[in-house]
Design a protein around this motif. Sequence first.
Motif, PDB file in Angstrom:
ATOM      1  N   GLU A  29       0.836  -1.200   0.000  1.00  0.00           N
ATOM      2  CA  GLU A  29       0.000   0.000   0.000  1.00  0.00           C
ATOM      3  C   GLU A  29       0.874   1.255   0.000  1.00  0.00           C
ATOM      4  OE1 GLU A  29      -3.319   0.391  -0.076  1.00  0.00           O
ATOM      5  OE2 GLU A  29      -3.952  -1.684   0.094  1.00  0.00           O
ATOM      6  N   ALA A  33       1.092   4.209  -2.850  1.00  0.00           N
ATOM      7  CA  ALA A  33       0.928   5.633  -2.541  1.00  0.00           C
ATOM      8  C   ALA A  33       2.105   6.445  -3.084  1.00  0.00           C
ATOM      9  CB  ALA A  33       0.796   5.832  -1.029  1.00  0.00           C
ATOM     10  N   GLN A  36       1.723   6.861  -6.837  1.00  0.00           N
ATOM     11  CA  GLN A  36       0.695   7.829  -7.172  1.00  0.00           C
ATOM     12  C   GLN A  36       1.162   9.253  -6.862  1.00  0.00           C
ATOM     13  OE1 GLN A  36      -2.462   6.074  -4.916  1.00  0.00           O
ATOM     14  NE2 GLN A  36      -3.197   4.870  -6.658  1.00  0.00           N
ATOM     15  N   ASP A  40       1.483  12.579  -9.422  1.00  0.00           N
ATOM     16  CA  ASP A  40       0.968  13.915  -9.135  1.00  0.00           C
ATOM     17  C   ASP A  40       2.076  14.965  -9.145  1.00  0.00           C
ATOM     18  OD1 ASP A  40      -1.592  12.973  -8.974  1.00  0.00           O
ATOM     19  OD2 ASP A  40      -1.632  12.867  -6.785  1.00  0.00           O
ATOM     20  N   LYS A 114      -6.167  12.234  -7.029  1.00  0.00           N
ATOM     21  CA  LYS A 114      -6.696  11.486  -5.887  1.00  0.00           C
ATOM     22  C   LYS A 114      -5.868  10.238  -5.586  1.00  0.00           C
ATOM     23  CE  LYS A 114     -10.386  14.049  -5.431  1.00  0.00           C
ATOM     24  NZ  LYS A 114     -10.436  15.039  -4.418  1.00  0.00           N
ATOM     25  N   GLY A 115      -4.653  10.163  -6.101  1.00  0.00           N
ATOM     26  CA  GLY A 115      -3.833   8.978  -5.928  1.00  0.00           C
ATOM     27  C   GLY A 115      -3.654   8.530  -4.500  1.00  0.00           C
ATOM     28  N   GLN A 117      -5.021   9.528  -1.746  1.00  0.00           N
ATOM     29  CA  GLN A 117      -6.237   9.444  -0.974  1.00  0.00           C
ATOM     30  C   GLN A 117      -6.916   8.088  -1.180  1.00  0.00           C
ATOM     31  OE1 GLN A 117      -5.494  12.115  -2.891  1.00  0.00           O
ATOM     32  NE2 GLN A 117      -5.400  13.833  -1.487  1.00  0.00           N
ATOM     33  N   LYS A 118      -6.885   7.584  -2.412  1.00  0.00           N
ATOM     34  CA  LYS A 118      -7.478   6.272  -2.684  1.00  0.00           C
ATOM     35  C   LYS A 118      -6.728   5.184  -1.926  1.00  0.00           C
ATOM     36  CE  LYS A 118      -8.989   7.323  -7.393  1.00  0.00           C
ATOM     37  NZ  LYS A 118      -8.749   7.034  -8.801  1.00  0.00           N
ATOM     38  N   THR A 119      -5.408   5.277  -1.909  1.00  0.00           N
ATOM     39  CA  THR A 119      -4.607   4.265  -1.243  1.00  0.00           C
ATOM     40  C   THR A 119      -4.822   4.305   0.265  1.00  0.00           C
ATOM     41  OG1 THR A 119      -2.967   4.463  -2.996  1.00  0.00           O
ATOM     42  CG2 THR A 119      -2.270   3.385  -0.974  1.00  0.00           C
ATOM     43  N   ALA A 121      -7.507   5.331   1.815  1.00  0.00           N
ATOM     44  CA  ALA A 121      -8.845   4.794   2.070  1.00  0.00           C
ATOM     45  C   ALA A 121      -8.845   3.273   2.000  1.00  0.00           C
ATOM     46  CB  ALA A 121      -9.842   5.372   1.066  1.00  0.00           C
ATOM     47  N   SER A 122      -8.109   2.717   1.052  1.00  0.00           N
ATOM     48  CA  SER A 122      -8.014   1.263   0.924  1.00  0.00           C
ATOM     49  C   SER A 122      -7.326   0.653   2.142  1.00  0.00           C
ATOM     50  CB  SER A 122      -7.241   0.906  -0.346  1.00  0.00           C
ATOM     51  OG  SER A 122      -6.977  -0.468  -0.394  1.00  0.00           O
ATOM     52  N   GLU A 125      -9.718   0.721   5.039  1.00  0.00           N
ATOM     53  CA  GLU A 125     -10.743  -0.300   4.880  1.00  0.00           C
ATOM     54  C   GLU A 125     -10.200  -1.675   5.254  1.00  0.00           C
ATOM     55  OE1 GLU A 125     -13.209  -2.325   1.227  1.00  0.00           O
ATOM     56  OE2 GLU A 125     -12.710  -0.199   1.087  1.00  0.00           O
TER      57      GLU A 125
END
Length: 166
Positions: A29, A33, A36, A40, A114-115, A117-119, A121-122, A125
Amino acid sequence: MSAPDSADRSLGQLVATAADEMSSLMHDEIALAKAQLRHDVKRGAVSGGAGAVAAAVLIFSLPMLSFALAYGIQSWSGWHISVCFLLSFAASVLVAGLLGLIAMVFAKKAKNGKGPQKTVASAKETAAVLGHVKPHPRAEIPDLTRFPALNERGGETAPAVARSSS
């Protein structure tokens, strides 16, 4: 010697394996990140580069373009030279504004990336799912004293075997 079956592995070995897998997942993860973020940062670099080019064009071309354009307008239209210089300046400002808009478009794309941020959130989760995991219930070991037919020694009780959790 072959690897033990998952049924033969102790609870400690299973926990250690789960911890290793969780650690591996978190490292993956983090690597995602970072990738990503690099993407950016590249977008931000393009935005900064376009802004720098806009500034360089405005600074270095204004004198040459202004004089050439002003004298060109004056010879074509016959207007007074001061009006021609004002029109030349307006054209330079228009070009710089266009390059500035290009820089703003790339800056917005870099800002809206949103790179990571998605990671994040994953990862949250995954941690939430693993936080609610309950251990698998263990099967009860039958009491051999109540079932002498199952006892190998014919009535004697088998010694208890302690299971290690490490």
